[in-house]
Design a protein around this motif. Structure first.
Motif, PDB file in Angstrom:
ATOM      1  N   ASP B 114      60.278 -10.010  55.989  1.00  0.00           N
ATOM      2  CA  ASP B 114      59.906 -10.996  56.995  1.00  0.00           C
ATOM      3  C   ASP B 114      58.826 -11.877  56.035  1.00  0.00           C
ATOM      4  OD1 ASP B 114      59.901  -9.452  59.962  1.00  0.00           O
ATOM      5  OD2 ASP B 114      61.384 -10.028  58.903  1.00  0.00           O
ATOM      6  N   ALA B 115      57.910 -11.359  55.406  1.00  0.00           N
ATOM      7  CA  ALA B 115      57.109 -12.181  54.792  1.00  0.00           C
ATOM      8  C   ALA B 115      57.673 -13.043  53.548  1.00  0.00           C
ATOM      9  CB  ALA B 115      55.894 -11.278  54.071  1.00  0.00           C
ATOM     10  N   PHE B 116      58.608 -12.271  52.962  1.00  0.00           N
ATOM     11  CA  PHE B 116      59.272 -12.952  51.854  1.00  0.00           C
ATOM     12  C   PHE B 116      60.357 -14.126  52.384  1.00  0.00           C
ATOM     13  CE2 PHE B 116      61.436 -12.864  47.672  1.00  0.00           C
ATOM     14  CZ  PHE B 116      62.662 -13.206  47.806  1.00  0.00           C
ATOM     15  N   LEU B 117      60.750 -13.928  53.284  1.00  0.00           N
ATOM     16  CA  LEU B 117      61.538 -15.202  53.825  1.00  0.00           C
ATOM     17  C   LEU B 117      60.692 -16.258  54.212  1.00  0.00           C
ATOM     18  CD1 LEU B 117      64.221 -12.955  56.076  1.00  0.00           C
ATOM     19  CD2 LEU B 117      64.647 -14.010  53.882  1.00  0.00           C
ATOM     20  N   LYS B 118      59.527 -15.882  54.987  1.00  0.00           N
ATOM     21  CA  LYS B 118      58.708 -16.952  55.557  1.00  0.00           C
ATOM     22  C   LYS B 118      58.123 -17.585  54.232  1.00  0.00           C
ATOM     23  CE  LYS B 118      54.729 -17.520  58.444  1.00  0.00           C
ATOM     24  NZ  LYS B 118      53.733 -16.928  59.229  1.00  0.00           N
ATOM     25  N   ARG B 119      58.019 -17.111  53.241  1.00  0.00           N
ATOM     26  CA  ARG B 119      57.338 -17.929  52.018  1.00  0.00           C
ATOM     27  C   ARG B 119      58.354 -18.385  51.227  1.00  0.00           C
ATOM     28  NH1 ARG B 119      53.466 -14.774  47.307  1.00  0.00           N
ATOM     29  NH2 ARG B 119      53.221 -16.759  46.209  1.00  0.00           N
ATOM     30  N   HIS B 120      59.677 -17.956  51.067  1.00  0.00           N
ATOM     31  CA  HIS B 120      60.426 -18.532  49.892  1.00  0.00           C
ATOM     32  C   HIS B 120      61.666 -19.104  50.489  1.00  0.00           C
ATOM     33  CE1 HIS B 120      58.017 -16.753  46.792  1.00  0.00           C
ATOM     34  NE2 HIS B 120      58.224 -15.768  47.204  1.00  0.00           N
ATOM     35  N   GLY B 121      61.642 -19.005  51.978  1.00  0.00           N
ATOM     36  CA  GLY B 121      63.021 -19.595  52.487  1.00  0.00           C
ATOM     37  C   GLY B 121      63.972 -18.492  52.912  1.00  0.00           C
ATOM     38  N   ASP B 122      65.014 -18.917  53.687  1.00  0.00           N
ATOM     39  CA  ASP B 122      65.795 -18.043  54.320  1.00  0.00           C
ATOM     40  C   ASP B 122      67.173 -18.714  54.379  1.00  0.00           C
ATOM     41  OD1 ASP B 122      67.289 -16.283  55.935  1.00  0.00           O
ATOM     42  OD2 ASP B 122      66.110 -16.417  57.597  1.00  0.00           O
ATOM     43  N   PRO B 123      68.154 -18.155  53.246  1.00  0.00           N
ATOM     44  CA  PRO B 123      69.247 -18.662  53.397  1.00  0.00           C
ATOM     45  C   PRO B 123      70.501 -17.710  54.018  1.00  0.00           C
ATOM     46  CG  PRO B 123      68.887 -17.787  51.292  1.00  0.00           C
ATOM     47  CD  PRO B 123      67.673 -17.536  52.190  1.00  0.00           C
ATOM     48  N   PHE B 124      70.035 -16.584  54.427  1.00  0.00           N
ATOM     49  CA  PHE B 124      70.974 -15.323  54.757  1.00  0.00           C
ATOM     50  C   PHE B 124      71.360 -15.658  56.158  1.00  0.00           C
ATOM     51  CE2 PHE B 124      70.042 -14.286  50.567  1.00  0.00           C
ATOM     52  CZ  PHE B 124      68.571 -13.947  50.593  1.00  0.00           C
ATOM     53  N   GLN B 125      72.514 -15.080  56.368  1.00  0.00           N
ATOM     54  CA  GLN B 125      73.096 -14.905  57.574  1.00  0.00           C
ATOM     55  C   GLN B 125      72.904 -13.643  58.158  1.00  0.00           C
ATOM     56  OE1 GLN B 125      77.682 -15.958  57.610  1.00  0.00           O
ATOM     57  NE2 GLN B 125      77.063 -17.909  57.764  1.00  0.00           N
ATOM     58  N   ARG B 126      73.065 -12.511  57.362  1.00  0.00           N
ATOM     59  CA  ARG B 126      72.732 -11.126  57.592  1.00  0.00           C
ATOM     60  C   ARG B 126      72.059 -10.453  56.631  1.00  0.00           C
ATOM     61  NH1 ARG B 126      78.905  -9.914  59.403  1.00  0.00           N
ATOM     62  NH2 ARG B 126      79.119 -10.640  57.309  1.00  0.00           N
TER      63      ARG B 126
END
Lengths: 145, 181
Positions: B114-126
């Motif tokens: 969760d922290a990684f996605l918040k910091r670096h952006g979230d390109p993933f569907q699943r």
């Protein structure tokens, strides 16, 4: 006493600056259940150990997974032990890994055609040596009379 | 005289052999070490493994779900992986271009993902969790980050090893287009 204070502060600063930052390169999760724990049955554990010593670590590529401290090697050790415990044959596990990573992952020598020169080399060398010795003996025998 | 000549020529053979050995050894030492491990699963179906949830905002998925008629990327990453952060902008660009990206977090924990996605952006569907590298072993994957192009029938068509840099974008897009046929 006053003179020592600046020296102490200087030493403290140098120590703090030279302290290495901790490495974040690998996971902090606990290792897989059988990564570093042997199977209860000594016979099965022996099978697993023999196999693990002949599988190459994907991270520390000069080591076997039995010797490597890499996280992925730990996971693979656990996977192999669990499969051995379920009754799988070690050679079947090796074949499964070779199917996915190629011959490279196994340290066990095979009889592939590309290796035939290597297998034959000792015999060829021995033959050549024998011929050399024989020719020298013949020459020596010829010089006697 | 002829005999003496012959004998002296024979004496040079060991030196010749040694020189040949020296040449072979030096060539071997200078050869660039191959540290990249190619998967042998290219052209084969994605192994079907059910993956638990790895993040709070993405559904878990089975790799069998990837065979849904549309090509997509399968990104092997981890929150503790520095090159994965470096490739995040490229993955975001691909997602903005309509590329479907599923991900697998290796040996990871939900708060960290969760922290990684918040910091670096979230390109993933699943995003699935591979807590003990099991999917990596099934795929013939040897590290993070790696990205696989999966076609609509669930066949692995291409493996990109290492992080996706700006220079790799066209290759990835071309492989995805090839996977549509």
């Amino acid at each position: 006493m006053r003179r020592l204070l600046p020296m102490a502060l200087l030493l403290a600063m140098v120590s703090a600056m030279s302290m290495p930052a901790p490495s974040f390169a690998q996971t902090a999760l606990p290792p897989a259940p059988y990564a570093n724990r042997q199977l209860d049955d000594p016979a099965l554990e022996a099978k697993a150990t023999d196999l693990m010593h002949t599988i190459r670590c994907l991270t520390c590529q000069s080591q076997s997974i039995a010797d490597s401290d890499a996280s992925m090697a730990a996971d693979m050790r656990s996977e192999i032990r669990e499969r051995i415990a379920r009754g799988e044959d070690p050679e079947a596990i090796r074949a499964w890994l070779i199917e996915r990573y190629g011959d490279w992952i196994s340290y066990k020598p095979t009889a592939e055609p590309i290796l035939w020169p290597l297998w034959a080399a000792p015999i060829l060398m021995l033959g050549a040596g024998g011929l050399l010795v024989r020719s020298r003996m013949k020459r020596r025998r010829g010089s006697q009379p | 005289m002829k005999k003496a000549m012959k004998r002296s020529l024979i004496l040079w053979i060991p030196l010749g052999g040694y020189l040949i050995f020296l040449i072979v050894a030096s060539l071997g030492l200078n050869r660039e070490q191959q540290t990249v491990i190619q998967s042998r699963m290219i052209g084969k179906p994605v192994p079907v493994i059910d993956l638990p949830e790895a993040s709070s905002s993405h559904p878990a998925f089975s790799t069998g779900d990837m065979a849904d008629g549309k090509p997509r990327l399968l990104n092997i990453f981890a929150s503790w992986c520095v090159p994965c952060a470096a490739e995040a902008p490229q993955l975001l660009q691909l997602a903005q271009r309509g590329v479907r990206i599923d991900a697998v977090a290796i040996r990871d924990a939900r708060p960290d993902v969760d922290a990684f996605l918040k910091r670096h952006g979230d390109p993933f569907q699943r995003i699935g969790l591979d807590a003990r590298s099991a999917l990596q072993f099934h795929l013939g994957s040897s590290g993070v980050p790696e990205t696989f192009v999966i076609d609509g029938k669930g066949i692995i068509r291409y493996q990109h090893i290492g992080y996706i840099g700006p220079q790799d974008m066209e290759t990835i897009l071309q492989k995805l287009k090839d996977a549509e046929s």
